[in-house]
Design a protein around this motif. Structure first.
Motif, short mmCIF file in Angstrom:
data_model
loop_
_atom_site.label_atom_id
_atom_site.label_comp_id
_atom_site.label_asym_id
_atom_site.label_seq_id
_atom_site.Cartn_x
_atom_site.Cartn_y
_atom_site.Cartn_z
N ARG B 391 -13.34 98.73 18.25
CA ARG B 391 -12.65 99.07 19.57
C ARG B 391 -11.87 98.01 19.90
NH1 ARG B 391 -17.57 101.33 22.75
NH2 ARG B 391 -17.17 103.24 21.48
N ARG B 392 -12.44 96.73 19.98
CA ARG B 392 -11.62 95.60 20.39
C ARG B 392 -10.44 95.32 19.51
NH1 ARG B 392 -15.44 91.09 22.93
NH2 ARG B 392 -13.36 90.08 23.04
N ALA B 393 -10.53 95.56 18.13
CA ALA B 393 -9.37 95.46 17.21
C ALA B 393 -8.24 96.37 17.63
CB ALA B 393 -9.91 95.60 15.93
N GLU B 394 -8.47 97.58 18.02
CA GLU B 394 -7.61 98.47 18.14
C GLU B 394 -6.90 98.13 19.48
OE1 GLU B 394 -8.34 102.43 15.85
OE2 GLU B 394 -8.72 102.76 17.87
N LEU B 395 -7.76 97.59 20.40
CA LEU B 395 -7.27 97.12 21.92
C LEU B 395 -6.22 95.96 21.43
CD1 LEU B 395 -10.23 97.70 24.08
CD2 LEU B 395 -8.02 99.02 24.33
N VAL B 396 -6.58 95.02 20.51
CA VAL B 396 -5.89 93.86 20.38
C VAL B 396 -4.43 94.36 19.64
CG1 VAL B 396 -5.76 92.00 18.58
CG2 VAL B 396 -7.65 92.33 20.05
N MET B 397 -4.60 95.44 18.80
CA MET B 397 -3.34 95.95 18.15
C MET B 397 -2.48 96.54 19.09
SD MET B 397 -5.55 97.73 14.98
CE MET B 397 -4.15 98.55 14.16
N VAL B 398 -3.13 97.34 20.11
CA VAL B 398 -2.17 97.88 21.16
C VAL B 398 -1.57 96.90 21.99
CG1 VAL B 398 -2.43 99.24 23.48
CG2 VAL B 398 -3.58 100.11 21.39
N GLY B 399 -2.44 95.71 22.51
CA GLY B 399 -1.94 94.71 23.31
C GLY B 399 -0.94 93.81 22.79
N SER B 400 -1.24 93.40 21.58
CA SER B 400 -0.33 92.31 20.74
C SER B 400 1.20 93.36 20.64
CB SER B 400 -0.73 91.91 19.59
OG SER B 400 -1.23 92.99 18.75
N ALA B 401 1.00 94.45 20.15
CA ALA B 401 2.39 95.51 20.05
C ALA B 401 3.14 95.47 21.16
CB ALA B 401 2.13 96.65 19.22
N ALA B 402 2.38 95.72 22.41
CA ALA B 402 2.85 95.99 23.70
C ALA B 402 3.65 94.52 24.11
CB ALA B 402 2.00 96.57 24.60
N LEU B 403 2.89 93.44 23.91
CA LEU B 403 3.34 92.43 24.45
C LEU B 403 4.67 91.89 23.69
CD1 LEU B 403 2.53 89.91 26.35
CD2 LEU B 403 1.57 88.63 24.29
N ILE B 404 4.62 92.05 22.54
CA ILE B 404 5.90 91.74 21.86
C ILE B 404 7.18 92.43 21.96
CG2 ILE B 404 5.66 92.51 19.69
CD1 ILE B 404 6.67 90.00 18.41
N ASN B 405 6.71 93.55 22.29
CA ASN B 405 7.74 94.73 22.63
C ASN B 405 8.18 94.74 23.89
OD1 ASN B 405 8.71 96.34 20.21
ND2 ASN B 405 6.56 96.24 19.92
N ALA B 406 7.41 94.10 24.88
CA ALA B 406 7.86 94.03 26.30
C ALA B 406 8.68 92.77 26.36
CB ALA B 406 6.51 93.89 27.37
N THR B 407 8.61 91.83 25.32
CA THR B 407 9.35 90.57 25.84
C THR B 407 10.63 90.66 24.96
OG1 THR B 407 7.79 89.81 24.01
CG2 THR B 407 7.48 88.87 26.26
N ILE B 408 10.63 91.18 23.65
CA ILE B 408 11.94 91.17 22.92
C ILE B 408 12.50 92.51 23.13
CG2 ILE B 408 12.92 91.37 20.59
CD1 ILE B 408 10.82 89.47 19.87
N THR B 409 13.88 92.36 23.81
CA THR B 409 14.77 93.74 24.08
C THR B 409 14.90 94.56 22.80
OG1 THR B 409 15.75 92.31 25.73
CG2 THR B 409 16.96 94.53 24.91
N ILE B 410 15.07 94.20 21.69
CA ILE B 410 15.53 94.77 20.71
C ILE B 410 14.43 95.37 19.99
CG2 ILE B 410 16.69 95.19 18.41
CD1 ILE B 410 19.08 93.63 19.48
N ASN B 411 13.62 96.47 20.18
CA ASN B 411 12.20 96.78 19.81
C ASN B 411 12.20 96.83 18.23
OD1 ASN B 411 13.78 99.17 19.74
ND2 ASN B 411 12.30 100.38 20.93
N THR B 412 13.03 97.42 17.69
CA THR B 412 12.66 97.42 16.20
C THR B 412 12.59 96.02 15.64
OG1 THR B 412 14.53 99.15 16.10
CG2 THR B 412 13.92 98.48 14.18
#
Lengths: 119, 523
Positions: B391-412
């Motif tokens: 459960r925590r692993a999936e939350l980490v995956m959601v959080g890390s993907a969200a964080l990097i995409n919130a900071t880098i404009t070009i999402n690809t």
């Protein structure tokens, strides 16, 4: 799987401790090799090697360690896996499963895949 | 391979695996963490360029990763040869090449659909449906989602919808901020779900999954979020005041509307059905291109020249002979003219060239991080302290993907950078490739269209600034400040929330023992 089946797969709440069925073969990534883990119950390698099932199937050298795989929070100890199988996907035949502790044991059958990113 | 002899099979596979995973390890001054210098430099560069300066140029990002790779070299102990070789090793990984091939095919398809007036078909539908007032944002979301699912580019959808639907929607009485949010939401839906979307392709290939299977498996999350978003737009549309504009929406829409353009629902359906049926993505998109080109020619939606034109000087050896063909145009040579090959097929493919180079270098930098040990260090740390249960692993995956995409404009680019980490954390708990790809892409798509510095919002904002020149009633004061739209990108927010809840409850979770994803065929 049919086209519709692909869309309908996974519409459920999956437990974090999935059950394993004795006799089934599953493909799992092994994430660790425990050199002296024995049964995973804290017993010594000698004790682990003493069980009938293991002595029938393995040499003494193989029984000194196990591969460890986690399927969700279910722990599976893989006998016959070696340190070279860490981060490798193995086919494993399930030999024991305890529902109450979500812990099982299985035998290494074959290497079936590798991690997406080697290194 | 001899199926009767598992031992031989095992030995052969094990041998291959050892060959592929063995490689030089690189020692860095300052420890293994310093192997992250190229990637970290790139991330800082990307934030500086895209978030602070609002320049969403992929060429600029290419320079960022190149300088990062050079900077990292100065921290290498001993010979730099191993470091240089690792750059090549990374760039030749199948994951990058597979993504590039799929992108180029998808680009040709998407541009050809646009040349074939697919937008015009949707405009006709909107006009014919006669929707006004409170329902406009909800309908706009659905139609934008449909276009984005067909052409796979959220940016393209945002440009098309802000240019035409946005002014028309305001005249029909929709709230401006809500309408912009609905357009961005539609773009997210398609970016997330379309098999020809660049982010869908990256999510699948980085997680060893087939693109069709990924699309089918993520449908459940996308549709749940979309239903909530539609209800949200209906509710918000009924309480938020509409723009008070006196103009005729029909005048805005009629010029562009064309019911025949809806034929491209068929082109889009061909790609989705063949991809989900398990055909190779190149085959699936090729069929889509054939249908789209055929429909454009037969139904007169786009002449051949709009899809492919050779613009040649009239003194070229074959100019007289070939000049009569519909795909050849000749011109008088002059200092300000130049020969070129143009049209939707060329532009569509070429649109991904810069991104392709960028991705090759990002993968190279990721490989440096893997060989230098920083990747393993980050992974070990997060598995020890954060991802201690599935459960925590999936939350980490959601959080890390969200964080990097919130900071880098070009999402690809952000998605490619975080892909290996998501893969490793997921493999640790035997989460299958489809689930990992879905977690990765939902955050990538959603967060790329929410914040003021996000690529999707910037594209929409830039397009909106052109509207006062095109429409009399549209004043500069009506251009929406990107910060204002943040709360109203309902589909994006809901999609992230769906995945947080899915991680907690186990909704949609699949393990490798439940179903294995089929890897995208590369040979």
């Amino acid at each position: 799987m049919s086209l519709i089946g692909k869309y309908l797969a996974g519409w459920r709440f999956r437990t974090s401790t999935p059950s394993l069925t004795v006799g089934d073969e599953v493909n799992v990534f092994v994430h660790r090799y425990d050199e002296h883990a024995g049964d995973g119950d804290g017993a010594t390698p000698a004790a682990a090697a003493a069980t009938e099932a293991e002595t029938d199937a393995e040499t003494a050298a193989e029984s000194t360690g196990v591969g460890v795989a986690d399927i969700g929070d279910t722990r599976l100890y893989v006998e016959g896996a070696g340190p070279e199988h860490v981060d490798v996907q193995l086919r494993v035949r399930i030999t024991e499963f305890d529902e109450s502790t979500a812990t099982g044991r299985g035998e290494f059958v074959a290497v079936v895949g590798e991690s997406s990113y080697a290194g | 391979m001899n199926e009767d002899d598992p031992a031989a099979e095992t030995e052969e596979l094990t041998g291959n695996l050892q060959d592929s995973s063995e490689g030089p390890t690189i020692d860095f001054y300052g420890g293994r963490g310093m192997s992250a210098v190229p990637i970290l430099f790139f991330i800082v560069w990307a934030i500086f360029q895209t978030a602070f300066l609002r320049i969403s140029s992929e060429r600029g990002l290419v320079l960022g990763i190149l300088i990062g790779l050079i900077a990292g070299m100065f921290f290498v102990k001993g010979s730099w040869r191993g470091y240089a070789s690792t750059i090549f090793e990374g760039m030749t990984q199948p994951v990058a090449v597979t993504a590039i091939v799929a992108w180029v095919w998808a680009g040709m398809f998407a541009e050809t659909l646009q040349a074939g007036q697919f937008v015009g078909g949707l405009l006709w539908f909107a006009e014919a449906a006669g929707v006004t007032g409170t329902l406009v944002p909800a309908i706009t979301f659905v139609l934008a989602a449909l276009l984005a699912t067909g052409i796979g580019t959220g940016y393209g959808t945002t440009i098309a919808f802000v240019s035409l639907f946005f002014p028309a929607g305001l005249v029909l009485g929709a709230n401006p901020v809500l309408l912009f949010g609905a357009i961005l939401s539609g773009a997210i839906f398609g970016d997330n779900l379309a098999p020809v979307s660049d982010t869908t392709i990256v999510s699948a290939v980085t997680q060893d999954s087939d693109i069709g299977g990924v699309v089918a498996s993520r449908f459940k999350y996308a549709i749940v979020a979309a239903v909530v978003a539609i209800l949200g737009y209906i509710a918000a549309g009924s309480v938020m005041p509409g723009a008070d504009i006196v103009a005729d929406a029909g005048d805005i829409l009629s010029d562009e509307s064309n019911p025949v353009g809806l034929i491209h629902l068929l082109s889009m359906g061909v790609v989705i059905i063949t991809a989900v049926s398990g055909r190779h993505i190149v085959e699936a998109i090729s069929w889509g291109i054939v249908v789209a080109v055929g429909a454009n020619l037969v139904l007169g939606l786009a002449p051949a020249g709009e899809m492919l034109t050779f613009e040649a000087p009239n003194n070229a050896p074959g100019a007289d002979l070939l000049g009569g063909l519909p795909i050849v145009e000749t011109f008088e040579p002059a200092p300000d003219t130049s020969a070129a090959v143009t049209g939707s097929l060329v532009e569509g493919a070429a649109g991904f060239f810069t991104l392709s180079i960028l991705v090759l270098f990002i993968i190279a930098a990721a490989q440096i991080m893997i060989r230098g040990g920083a990747f393993q260090a980050v992974l070990d740390w997060s598995l020890k302290w954060l991802a201690t249960s599935v459960r925590r692993a999936e939350l980490v995956m959601v959080g890390s993907a969200a964080l990097i995409n919130a900071t880098i404009t070009i999402n690809t680019a952000a998605e490619v950078a975080i892909g290996p980490y998501i893969s490793k954390v997921g493999e640790r708990f035997n989460i299958n490739g489809y689930r990992r790809a879905n977690i990765l892409d939902a955050q990538t798509s959603a967060l790329g269209y929410i914040f003021p510095w996000s690529g999707g919002v910037l594209v929409g904002y830039t397009t909106m600034q052109e509207l006062p020149a095109d429409f009399e009633f549209f004043t500069d004061a009506m251009v929406i400040n990107p910060i204002d739209v943040v709360p109203y990108v309902f589909h994006g927010w809901v999609l992230v929330a769906v995945f947080v809840l899915a991680a907690i409850t186990g909704f949609g979770r699949e393990y490798t023992i439940d179903r294995e994803s089929t890897e995208v065929s590369r040979v």
